[in-house]
Structures are given as C-alpha cells and as structure tokens.
Write an enzyme that holds these catalytic residues in place. Structure first.
Site, PDB file in Angstrom:
ATOM      1  N   GLY A  89      72.543 105.900  73.713  1.00 55.44           N
ATOM      2  CA  GLY A  89      72.940 106.904  72.713  1.00 55.44           C
ATOM      3  C   GLY A  89      73.936 107.880  73.305  1.00 55.44           C
ATOM      4  O   GLY A  89      74.954 108.220  72.684  1.00 55.44           O
ATOM      5  N   LYS A 109      71.264  91.903  90.641  1.00 57.72           N
ATOM      6  CA  LYS A 109      70.680  90.748  89.931  1.00 57.72           C
ATOM      7  C   LYS A 109      70.252  91.073  88.491  1.00 57.72           C
ATOM      8  O   LYS A 109      70.546  90.304  87.575  1.00 57.72           O
ATOM      9  CB  LYS A 109      69.504  90.197  90.748  1.00 57.72           C
ATOM     10  CG  LYS A 109      69.090  88.789  90.350  1.00 57.72           C
ATOM     11  CD  LYS A 109      70.079  87.717  90.765  1.00 57.72           C
ATOM     12  CE  LYS A 109      69.765  87.217  92.161  1.00 57.72           C
ATOM     13  NZ  LYS A 109      70.797  86.310  92.679  1.00 57.72           N
ATOM     14  N   PRO A 110      69.548  92.219  88.233  1.00 56.28           N
ATOM     15  CA  PRO A 110      69.160  92.486  86.842  1.00 56.28           C
ATOM     16  C   PRO A 110      70.373  92.519  85.907  1.00 56.28           C
ATOM     17  O   PRO A 110      70.306  92.014  84.783  1.00 56.28           O
ATOM     18  CB  PRO A 110      68.488  93.869  86.919  1.00 56.28           C
ATOM     19  CG  PRO A 110      68.028  93.981  88.336  1.00 56.28           C
ATOM     20  CD  PRO A 110      69.030  93.251  89.168  1.00 56.28           C
ATOM     21  N   GLN A 115      73.222  90.898  86.366  1.00 51.25           N
ATOM     22  CA  GLN A 115      73.684  89.507  86.203  1.00 51.25           C
ATOM     23  C   GLN A 115      72.858  88.785  85.135  1.00 51.25           C
ATOM     24  O   GLN A 115      73.387  88.090  84.274  1.00 51.25           O
ATOM     25  CB  GLN A 115      73.539  88.742  87.515  1.00 51.25           C
ATOM     26  CG  GLN A 115      74.451  89.225  88.635  1.00 51.25           C
ATOM     27  CD  GLN A 115      74.197  88.441  89.917  1.00 51.25           C
ATOM     28  OE1 GLN A 115      73.945  87.250  89.891  1.00 51.25           O
ATOM     29  NE2 GLN A 115      74.256  89.125  91.048  1.00 51.25           N
ATOM     30  N   LYS A 126      81.287  92.355  93.076  1.00 49.03           N
ATOM     31  CA  LYS A 126      80.230  91.348  92.963  1.00 49.03           C
ATOM     32  C   LYS A 126      79.748  91.241  91.505  1.00 49.03           C
ATOM     33  O   LYS A 126      79.640  90.129  90.961  1.00 49.03           O
ATOM     34  CB  LYS A 126      79.062  91.748  93.887  1.00 49.03           C
ATOM     35  CG  LYS A 126      77.977  90.714  93.966  1.00 49.03           C
ATOM     36  CD  LYS A 126      76.961  91.112  95.021  1.00 49.03           C
ATOM     37  CE  LYS A 126      75.764  90.188  94.975  1.00 49.03           C
ATOM     38  NZ  LYS A 126      74.706  90.638  95.881  1.00 49.03           N
ATOM     39  N   CYS A 173      59.529 126.072  60.989  1.00 43.71           N
ATOM     40  CA  CYS A 173      58.770 125.285  60.009  1.00 43.71           C
ATOM     41  C   CYS A 173      57.256 125.502  60.161  1.00 43.71           C
ATOM     42  O   CYS A 173      56.773 126.542  59.753  1.00 43.71           O
ATOM     43  CB  CYS A 173      59.174 123.819  60.098  1.00 43.71           C
ATOM     44  SG  CYS A 173      58.927 122.957  58.538  1.00 43.71           S
ATOM     45  N   ARG A 232      56.578 119.851  53.377  1.00 48.04           N
ATOM     46  CA  ARG A 232      55.925 119.755  52.067  1.00 48.04           C
ATOM     47  C   ARG A 232      55.295 121.089  51.652  1.00 48.04           C
ATOM     48  O   ARG A 232      55.035 121.329  50.492  1.00 48.04           O
ATOM     49  CB  ARG A 232      54.770 118.738  52.106  1.00 48.04           C
ATOM     50  CG  ARG A 232      55.203 117.317  52.176  1.00 48.04           C
ATOM     51  CD  ARG A 232      54.028 116.368  52.033  1.00 48.04           C
ATOM     52  NE  ARG A 232      54.338 115.103  52.666  1.00 48.04           N
ATOM     53  CZ  ARG A 232      55.135 114.180  52.141  1.00 48.04           C
ATOM     54  NH1 ARG A 232      55.686 114.375  50.970  1.00 48.04           N
ATOM     55  NH2 ARG A 232      55.385 113.060  52.795  1.00 48.04           N
ATOM     56  N   HIS A 260      65.019 123.838  60.004  1.00 47.43           N
ATOM     57  CA  HIS A 260      65.144 123.414  61.409  1.00 47.43           C
ATOM     58  C   HIS A 260      66.533 123.745  61.963  1.00 47.43           C
ATOM     59  O   HIS A 260      67.426 122.899  61.923  1.00 47.43           O
ATOM     60  CB  HIS A 260      64.881 121.910  61.517  1.00 47.43           C
ATOM     61  CG  HIS A 260      63.451 121.559  61.286  1.00 47.43           C
ATOM     62  ND1 HIS A 260      62.536 121.478  62.304  1.00 47.43           N
ATOM     63  CD2 HIS A 260      62.776 121.313  60.143  1.00 47.43           C
ATOM     64  CE1 HIS A 260      61.352 121.175  61.795  1.00 47.43           C
ATOM     65  NE2 HIS A 260      61.465 121.074  60.488  1.00 47.43           N
ATOM     66  N   GLU A 289      67.552 123.923  64.914  1.00 43.57           N
ATOM     67  CA  GLU A 289      67.929 123.124  66.093  1.00 43.57           C
ATOM     68  C   GLU A 289      68.811 121.934  65.726  1.00 43.57           C
ATOM     69  O   GLU A 289      69.564 121.436  66.560  1.00 43.57           O
ATOM     70  CB  GLU A 289      66.669 122.655  66.836  1.00 43.57           C
ATOM     71  CG  GLU A 289      65.818 121.569  66.175  1.00 43.57           C
ATOM     72  CD  GLU A 289      64.805 122.085  65.148  1.00 43.57           C
ATOM     73  OE1 GLU A 289      64.983 123.202  64.645  1.00 43.57           O
ATOM     74  OE2 GLU A 289      63.836 121.361  64.853  1.00 43.57           O
TER      75      GLU A 289
END
Ligand code: GLN
Length: 553
Positions: A22, A195-196, A198, A229, A386, A467, A512, A514
């Site tokens: 992200g 390797k991971p 690859q 590599k 909230c 709500r 909210h 934020e």
C-alpha cells in the site's frame, strides 16, 4: 498531456504479507503526481466480503471511510494521504463486489444461454473495474492497481489472470508490472538471502506474469552483487532491482525510492517523458518528523490498543499534527479495560493529552468514561472521536449533571437516562453491511469554540460511521450544567461537536477527523489538540522546575 493514453501499473506482492504494498503504491502515486502526471490508485482485494465494513479489527484493521460513504481498505488511507486526492468507492474493488455484480446479472438473465465462468466473466469484470478509473474524473495518465494478498494465494488468481490479460491486450509501453518481495537478512549467516524472491517471481511467471521492476524490501542495503544476482535469476536488469529499505517513517519511503530512480524506471517502461519531481515539501516534512524540537505524550485509550492497524489513520493524523507543531507525539496505548473506577491516574497520570477513539461494543467503556473524568477534572487536553464523544457525553451526564445511570442505548436497552440513543433512521434497519450513517456530512460550528478556532470556518464537512447519536431530549439538561454543543448538522437535529467549559482544550466529535488529515496539511482538530498538549507539557515542566527550586520544607 490530455491526449495521452492511460497507462497501467500493476503492483503485486510476494513472499509474505505486510511488506508495504500500500505504501509502495501510494509512494509511486505521489512521485508520478509530483512529476506532473494525473494518477489514480485502485486496491483490488481478493476476499469475498463486499467491503470490510462488517469485519472486525483483528481481521482487517481500520475500516477507512470515504466521502461517498464507502467502507474501504486501510490502504485507501495511504493513497489519499500520499497522493492528496479524495478517493471514491471505485478505488477499492473486492471479489465480493465482482461476484455480486456477475450474479445479479446472471439472475436477471443477461448471460442467457451461457455458462458463467471465472474466465472470461470474472476476469472481464475485474478489467472493467480497473479501466473504469481511466475516465472517472476526466483523463488519467497512470492508473496504479495494487493487488491484495501474496502471489500463490488461490483467491487472488482471477485478479492475476485479469492483469496478465491487460498486459497482453495493451502495447508493451502501456503497462508495467512491479513485484514487491522480501530479501531477508539471516543474522547467523550475516547474509541477505535472495531465494524467496527468486521463488516468488517464479510463481508469478508460472501464471504468465513477468515483472519488469522488483521492489525488494530489506533491512540492509542491497549491494550491486545482490541486485545482479536477483536480476539474473528473475530476468530483470539489475538497475530495475530496487532497494526498499526499512524506513523510520513511511513518509520517507518515496524519497528513498527516488534515490534509486524508481519513478524514472516506471516512466521509461511506460514511455512517458516528465520532469523530475520536486520533493522539497516532503523532505521538509520528513526532517521535522525525524528531528522535532520537543516531545509530548498522548494516551490513546481503547479496546484494540495491541492492534495498531485498528487505529492507523489516528496514528498518521498525530504524525501530521506533530510535524506542524514541531513535536514528536509519543503515543501511550492504554487498554480501557485496565482502568477501574478512581484508577485512571496510574495509567494516564503523566500524559499531556487523551484521545478516545471510535469503537463498537461495551467492553472497556467504563474505563474510557473514567479516563475522561480524570482529564476533565485535571484539565488535561482531550479529543473524543465518535464512541469517544458518546463516552464524554455519558461522563458529563453522570459526573456533572448527576444522572448516575446515564449510558448509551447501544449497550443497554432498558435505561433511565439513555443520553446516547439510536438515530431515528436506524430504527428499522436489520442488515448490518453498509447501513450505518456513513460518509461526508456538513456540520455548522459556533464561533465561540475550540472547534471554530481550529477550523477557522463555520461550515465543515467530515466523514461519519455510526448508528447512535447524542439524545436531543438531554440537550437542555446537559447544557444547563455547562456542556457546550458547538457543532450541529445544518438542520440542527444532530449534535456533531461537544465541548466542556472551563477547560484548556476539550473537544469531542461525532465524526472521524483522522480520515481527512494529510501529511502536509494536518487536520485542524488534531493540530490544535497537539498544540494544546504541547502548551500543557510546557506549563507542567515550568511548574516542576519551580517546585524543584523551592522544595517545600
Ligand atoms: N458504536 C457507535 C455507533 O455506532 C460509535 C461508532 C464509532 O465510534 N465509529 O454509533
């Protein structure tokens, strides 16, 4: 640039999850935008939920709400914050949405005679949702699509197949495939392991996708030999193997990427000429985040404090507000269940501010109420969000207005004083998905308030997800005892902001804030809350100095 074709960037992830796809997508979006291009970013989530709105924070972290009321993945928050652009429901597409659209069509008879299949029907629907962004708000130069999950997952296969086809259907210069992988450092061997990566690229190639750029997440510098590599085994030129080194702040990631000419490589592949990005604003931001002049402590008292992803946007909003106040905000995480009656001082006795975030469910609510009592009585800055506003209302009703059993109808139905109750239009709702009061709504603010001082405007628009609301039957009783209702919906029916009297900074909001804070434009309420906490901290230090100089006795 408007006559240009829309080009597509696809970002996949490998080896493990949580590598920061992200942030990588958002960083590329920022870099391209800073190079004068129009961009849009899309998150493709392979799960079957229609949206994350009904998932709990353990499953999904924060649910990020957009202006249009869609409940989306928290990566959308990174996109909005980095690219400084508001997103809409089309920026987050899940398997659930894709299947829902196809099944609705099938039931209608639109496919009459045909067998409905993953290929072509699901893949076509996915491609349609990616291409939709190209014309949504006028022309877009580059669409970045982030594919959720990790290569090898069964559920992401239709998405992989769809983007493979898009690579095939477009000219070579119209698409670029970027793969984010992990290059782990093995302490005992003192080595970085390739390797991971690859294997991950091998899995990608098995499904027909050859990435052109590799972003390699690493704790150590990737030397040329390692890059060579990886390049050799993954069929990528070594200069396209880019180090994605761990950063102390996510806002540094685009700057670090640029040191390795990331956006140049992307634009080269897409055959786009654009000026170098001017990153001065971001460099300044990162330098304040990394070396602020002062430090303050703010407590976050909530239910999921061990799960920081549940409060992602709040954490980021504090980073932005801290930067604007030239302060580092050290967050003190307090589990609200730990705070018992009269016991708040032990947990928040030395903080410069308290934030009570949004939430659902009764667990820990008494601890939140108790901590609000403590900061109200001790005149410590406070921001309630909230459920935080609901708790503040209950606390005021109980401890100032003497309504001893005041509570929220969310938790108990048989209440003498339901100071928070269900919104009228929520009463007959039975389905839980997407049915709260969601998204941007205006609020009118009274001039004589902390909120007005912060916003500098009497009308604001903020995002909601709730709500329950302030019970209007208690307006008179609570205001008579000093509580200030300083923000209202334009029809005056819904209380949006409350403030307490005789307090240095006490604001609780139904929405909210934020969700609308941006790195170089902190949210006004967070900015002023942090400013109040800085002031409180300074006063406290001065008082302590005086006490030290004049010891009693
Ligand atoms: N649970 C409360 C409500 O539904 C508060 C929601 C929230 O904090 N986002 O109204």
């Amino acid at each position: 640039m408007a006559d240009r074709k829309t080009k597509y960037v696809f970002i996949t992830g490998g080896v493990v999850s949580s590598l920061g796809k992200g942030i990588a997508s958002a960083s590329l979006g920022l870099l391209l935008k800073k190079r004068g291009l129009s961009v849009n970013i899309l998150k493709l989530d392979p799960y079957l939920n229609v949206d994350p709105g009904t998932m709990n924070p353990f499953q999904h972290g924060e649910v990020y709400v957009l202006d249009d009321g869609s409940e989306t993945d928290l990566d959308l928050g990174h996109y909005e914050r980095f690219v400084n652009q508001s997103m809409c429901s089309d920026n987050n597409v899940t398997s659930g949405q894709i299947y829902q659209a196809i099944i609705t069509r099938e039931r209608r008879g639109d496919y009459l005679g045909a067998t409905v299949q993953v290929i072509p029907h699901v893949t076509e629907e996915i491609k349609k949702s990616i291409k939709k962004l190209a014309t949504l708000n006028g022309h877009v130069d580059v669409i970045i699509s982030e594919i959720g999950g990790t290569v090898g997952d069964i559920e992401s296969l239709p998405f992989m197949e769809a983007i493979r086809q898009m690579g095939l259907e477009n000219d070579d210069h119209d698409t670029v495939f970027i793969h984010l992988t992990l290059v782990p450092y093995i302490e005992a061997a003192g080595e970085l392991k390739t390797k991971p990566t690859q294997h991950s690229v091998k899995s990608l190639r098995e499904i027909g996708i050859q990435p052109q750029i590799l972003l390699c997440r690493t704790a150590k510098t990737l030397e040329e030999s390692i890059r060579k590599k990886i390049g050799l085994f993954c069929s990528v030129p070594s200069r396209n193997v880019i180090e994605a080194i761990d950063a102390s702040t996510i806002y540094e990631v685009p700057l670090l990427f640029e040191q390795h000419e990331f956006s140049d490589l992307v634009l080269e592949k897409l055959d786009i000429q654009a000026p170098k990005p001017d990153m001065t604003e971001w460099e300044d931001l990162v330098s304040v985040i990394k070396g602020p002049s002062r430090r303050i402590k703010i407590a976050i008292c909530g239910k999921y404090v061990f799960l920081k992803d549940a409060y992602k946007s709040i954490i980021e909003a504090f980073t932005h507000a801290g930067a604007e106040n030239d302060a580092r905000v050290d967050l003190v995480w307090v589990s609200s269940e730990d705070i018992k009656h009269g016991g708040a001082a032990k947990f928040i006795g030395d903080v410069d501010g308290l934030l009570i975030p949004g939430g659902f469910g009764e667990r820990g609510v008494e601890g939140k109420i108790e901590s609000i009592r403590y900061i109200r009585e001790n005149k410590i800055p406070f921001l309630g969000i909230c459920l935080g506003m609901h708790c503040a209302t209950i606390e005021y009703a109980r401890n100032v207005c003497g309504l001893e059993d005041a509570h929220s109808y969310e938790f108990y139905r048989d209440l003498k004083h339901p100071v928070i109750h269900l919104m009228a239009d929520q009463e007959n709702i039975t389905e839980l998905g997407g049915t709260m009061r969601l998204g941007a709504y205006p609020a009118i603010i009274e001039k004589d308030s902390f909120a007005y001082k912060a916003y500098g405007e009497t009308e604001v628009s903020e995002r909601h997800r709730h709500r329950y609301e302030f019970n209007n039957e208690y307006r008179e009783m609570l205001t008579k005892d000093g509580l200030k209702l300083v923000g209202m919906s334009p029809d005056s029916k819904l209380v949006e902001i409350i403030e307490a009297p005789d307090h240095p900074w006490y604001v609780a909001v139904q929405f909210h804030p934020e969700l609308k804070s941006r790195p170089t434009r902190a949210h006004p309420l967070f900015r002023d809350f942090v400013a109040a906490a800085v002031k409180y901290n300074k006063q406290k230090s001065e008082e302590n100095e005086i006490k030290a100089k004049n010891p009693v006795g």
